[in-house]
Design a protein around this motif. Structure first.
Motif, PDB file in Angstrom:
ATOM      1  N   SER A 226       0.863  -1.182   0.000  1.00 23.66           N
ATOM      2  CA  SER A 226       0.000   0.000   0.000  1.00 23.66           C
ATOM      3  C   SER A 226       0.895   1.226   0.000  1.00 23.66           C
ATOM      4  N   PHE A 227       0.628   2.149  -0.937  1.00 25.62           N
ATOM      5  CA  PHE A 227       1.504   3.302  -1.056  1.00 25.62           C
ATOM      6  C   PHE A 227       0.841   4.430  -1.832  1.00 25.62           C
ATOM      7  N   LEU A 228       1.380   5.617  -1.647  1.00 16.92           N
ATOM      8  CA  LEU A 228       1.049   6.783  -2.441  1.00 16.92           C
ATOM      9  C   LEU A 228       2.341   7.172  -3.154  1.00 16.92           C
ATOM     10  N   THR A 229       2.269   7.371  -4.438  1.00 18.36           N
ATOM     11  CA  THR A 229       3.463   7.689  -5.217  1.00 18.36           C
ATOM     12  C   THR A 229       4.003   9.059  -4.822  1.00 18.36           C
ATOM     13  N   THR A 230       5.252   9.093  -4.369  1.00 16.61           N
ATOM     14  CA  THR A 230       5.904  10.344  -3.996  1.00 16.61           C
ATOM     15  C   THR A 230       6.695  10.877  -5.188  1.00 16.61           C
ATOM     16  N   GLU A 231       7.227  12.077  -5.050  1.00 15.56           N
ATOM     17  CA  GLU A 231       8.043  12.653  -6.122  1.00 15.56           C
ATOM     18  C   GLU A 231       9.280  11.797  -6.363  1.00 15.56           C
TER      19      GLU A 231
ATOM     20  N   CYS B 162      12.270   7.956  -9.732  1.00 18.51           N
ATOM     21  CA  CYS B 162      12.899   6.632  -9.851  1.00 18.51           C
ATOM     22  C   CYS B 162      12.198   5.790 -10.910  1.00 18.51           C
ATOM     23  N   TYR B 163      10.874   5.892 -10.982  1.00 13.69           N
ATOM     24  CA  TYR B 163      10.112   5.163 -11.995  1.00 13.69           C
ATOM     25  C   TYR B 163      10.532   5.605 -13.396  1.00 13.69           C
ATOM     26  N   ARG B 164      10.624   6.904 -13.618  1.00 13.24           N
ATOM     27  CA  ARG B 164      11.011   7.412 -14.940  1.00 13.24           C
ATOM     28  C   ARG B 164      12.456   7.014 -15.275  1.00 13.24           C
ATOM     29  N   LEU B 165      13.346   7.040 -14.279  1.00  7.37           N
ATOM     30  CA  LEU B 165      14.732   6.622 -14.520  1.00  7.37           C
ATOM     31  C   LEU B 165      14.800   5.128 -14.852  1.00  7.37           C
ATOM     32  N   ASP B 166      14.035   4.317 -14.135  1.00  8.05           N
ATOM     33  CA  ASP B 166      14.013   2.872 -14.421  1.00  8.05           C
ATOM     34  C   ASP B 166      13.469   2.608 -15.818  1.00  8.05           C
ATOM     35  N   CYS B 167      12.415   3.318 -16.198  1.00  8.55           N
ATOM     36  CA  CYS B 167      11.857   3.146 -17.548  1.00  8.55           C
ATOM     37  C   CYS B 167      12.863   3.561 -18.617  1.00  8.55           C
ATOM     38  N   ALA B 168      13.603   4.632 -18.365  1.00  6.97           N
ATOM     39  CA  ALA B 168      14.618   5.078 -19.325  1.00  6.97           C
ATOM     40  C   ALA B 168      15.719   4.032 -19.468  1.00  6.97           C
ATOM     41  N   LYS B 169      16.142   3.438 -18.347  1.00  8.75           N
ATOM     42  CA  LYS B 169      17.171   2.396 -18.401  1.00  8.75           C
ATOM     43  C   LYS B 169      16.682   1.176 -19.163  1.00  8.75           C
TER      44      LYS B 169
ATOM     45  N   TYR C  52      26.740  10.032 -21.914  1.00  4.87           N
ATOM     46  CA  TYR C  52      25.310  10.309 -21.999  1.00  4.87           C
ATOM     47  C   TYR C  52      24.492   9.451 -21.032  1.00  4.87           C
ATOM     48  N   PHE C  53      24.641   8.141 -21.094  1.00  6.89           N
ATOM     49  CA  PHE C  53      23.797   7.264 -20.293  1.00  6.89           C
ATOM     50  C   PHE C  53      24.143   7.285 -18.812  1.00  6.89           C
ATOM     51  N   SER C  54      25.391   7.558 -18.474  1.00  7.37           N
ATOM     52  CA  SER C  54      25.762   7.547 -17.059  1.00  7.37           C
ATOM     53  C   SER C  54      25.644   8.918 -16.394  1.00  7.37           C
ATOM     54  N   LEU C  55      25.786  10.010 -17.170  1.00 11.16           N
ATOM     55  CA  LEU C  55      25.769  11.341 -16.575  1.00 11.16           C
ATOM     56  C   LEU C  55      24.568  12.189 -17.000  1.00 11.16           C
ATOM     57  N   PHE C  56      24.383  12.328 -18.298  1.00 10.39           N
ATOM     58  CA  PHE C  56      23.413  13.297 -18.810  1.00 10.39           C
ATOM     59  C   PHE C  56      21.975  12.785 -18.788  1.00 10.39           C
ATOM     60  N   GLU C  57      21.751  11.548 -19.192  1.00 10.97           N
ATOM     61  CA  GLU C  57      20.390  11.027 -19.223  1.00 10.97           C
ATOM     62  C   GLU C  57      19.727  11.045 -17.843  1.00 10.97           C
ATOM     63  N   PRO C  58      20.387  10.585 -16.775  1.00 19.36           N
ATOM     64  CA  PRO C  58      19.736  10.643 -15.461  1.00 19.36           C
ATOM     65  C   PRO C  58      19.344  12.063 -15.038  1.00 19.36           C
ATOM     66  N   LEU C  59      20.199  13.037 -15.335  1.00 18.17           N
ATOM     67  CA  LEU C  59      19.873  14.420 -14.988  1.00 18.17           C
ATOM     68  C   LEU C  59      18.669  14.926 -15.777  1.00 18.17           C
ATOM     69  N   LEU C  60      18.650  14.650 -17.072  1.00 19.32           N
ATOM     70  CA  LEU C  60      17.554  15.107 -17.920  1.00 19.32           C
ATOM     71  C   LEU C  60      16.234  14.433 -17.546  1.00 19.32           C
TER      72      LEU C  60
ATOM     73  N   ARG D 158      14.958  15.666 -14.049  1.00 16.41           N
ATOM     74  CA  ARG D 158      14.410  17.044 -14.142  1.00 16.41           C
ATOM     75  C   ARG D 158      13.028  17.041 -14.790  1.00 16.41           C
ATOM     76  N   ARG D 159      12.884  16.304 -15.871  1.00 16.73           N
ATOM     77  CA  ARG D 159      11.589  16.205 -16.550  1.00 16.73           C
ATOM     78  C   ARG D 159      10.554  15.543 -15.638  1.00 16.73           C
ATOM     79  N   ALA D 160      10.962  14.519 -14.899  1.00 14.17           N
ATOM     80  CA  ALA D 160      10.043  13.826 -13.994  1.00 14.17           C
ATOM     81  C   ALA D 160       9.566  14.745 -12.873  1.00 14.17           C
ATOM     82  N   GLN D 161      10.439  15.596 -12.355  1.00 17.52           N
ATOM     83  CA  GLN D 161      10.035  16.535 -11.312  1.00 17.52           C
ATOM     84  C   GLN D 161       8.977  17.510 -11.835  1.00 17.52           C
ATOM     85  N   LYS D 162       9.158  17.982 -13.048  1.00 19.23           N
ATOM     86  CA  LYS D 162       8.171  18.882 -13.648  1.00 19.23           C
ATOM     87  C   LYS D 162       6.843  18.160 -13.879  1.00 19.23           C
ATOM     88  N   GLU D 163       6.902  16.915 -14.381  1.00 21.97           N
ATOM     89  CA  GLU D 163       5.683  16.145 -14.607  1.00 21.97           C
ATOM     90  C   GLU D 163       4.962  15.854 -13.295  1.00 21.97           C
ATOM     91  N   TYR D 164       5.710  15.510 -12.257  1.00 19.75           N
ATOM     92  CA  TYR D 164       5.102  15.191 -10.972  1.00 19.75           C
ATOM     93  C   TYR D 164       4.367  16.400 -10.403  1.00 19.75           C
TER      94      TYR D 164
END
Length: 182
Positions: A9-14, A19-26, A78-86, A89-95
């Motif tokens: 049981s949970f409520l999705t936090t920021e 983390c969900y968006r980062l996992d999906c990107a990976k 890109y995959f180790s530094l830039f993608e996680p940051l991008l 940031r996008r996930a925070q705005k969407e949330y």
């Protein structure tokens, strides 16, 4: 209704959403593609360095080789530094936009299927219709079809409950269960 083996049981936090968006990107890009881009980046760095050292006789040549080196650093990291940051940031705005629409949910893993309850639905899904389940560091990602998935936050369970859930999903889903938590 059968008794659940494990219940989340949970409520999705920021943080969960990021983390969900980062996992999906990976998961969206294969290891071979990641390795290929990294190797291309390293080749561009080495080629740009060699070109600048051996073939530059004018200022514009140095600029061209320098651009090659900078592009190589971007590609290699890109995959180790830039993608996680991008992605974060996008996930925070969407949330921030969807925060008011989120509701608490309960996901129960039973012997014969998954029971999902929240404000908008109350459904039981047999394991046979589950397309795939991927365990990441933060979630059980349950895929029911194209665009239809549920992310079950692992932070809400005790370690022994996680082991029970993993064993149950692995037993019921066989080859459709993938563990990417390590």
């Amino acid at each position: 209704m059968e008794a659940p083996v494990v219940s989340f049981s949970f409520l999705t936090t920021e943080e969960d959403y990021c983390c969900y968006r980062l996992d999906c990107a990976k998961l969206s890009c294969g290891k071979r593609d990641r390795t290929a881009l990294t190797l291309i980046g390293i080749a561009m760095i080495l080629g740009g360095t060699a070109g600048a050292a051996l073939f530059s006789h004018h200022f514009l040549n140095y600029i061209a080789w320098g651009l090659c080196i900078v592009t190589g650093f971007f590609a290699a990291g890109y995959f180790s530094l830039f993608e996680p940051l991008l992605v974060a940031r996008r996930a925070q705005k969407e949330y921030a936009k969807i925060r008011s629409k989120l509701s608490a949910q309960t996901v129960e893993l039973c012997e014969t299927g998954v029971h999902i309850r929240n404000d908008r639905c109350d459904g039981f899904y047999p394991y046979e219709i589950l397309h795939r389940c991927i365990r990441t560091e933060h979630f059980f990602l349950l895929f029911f079809g194209v665009g239809d998935s549920v992310a079950v936050a692992l932070r809400t369970a005790k370690p022994e409950e996680l082991e029970q859930a993993s064993a149950l999903l692995q037993r019921q889903l066989k080859g459709k269960y993938v563990d990417r938590s390590v």
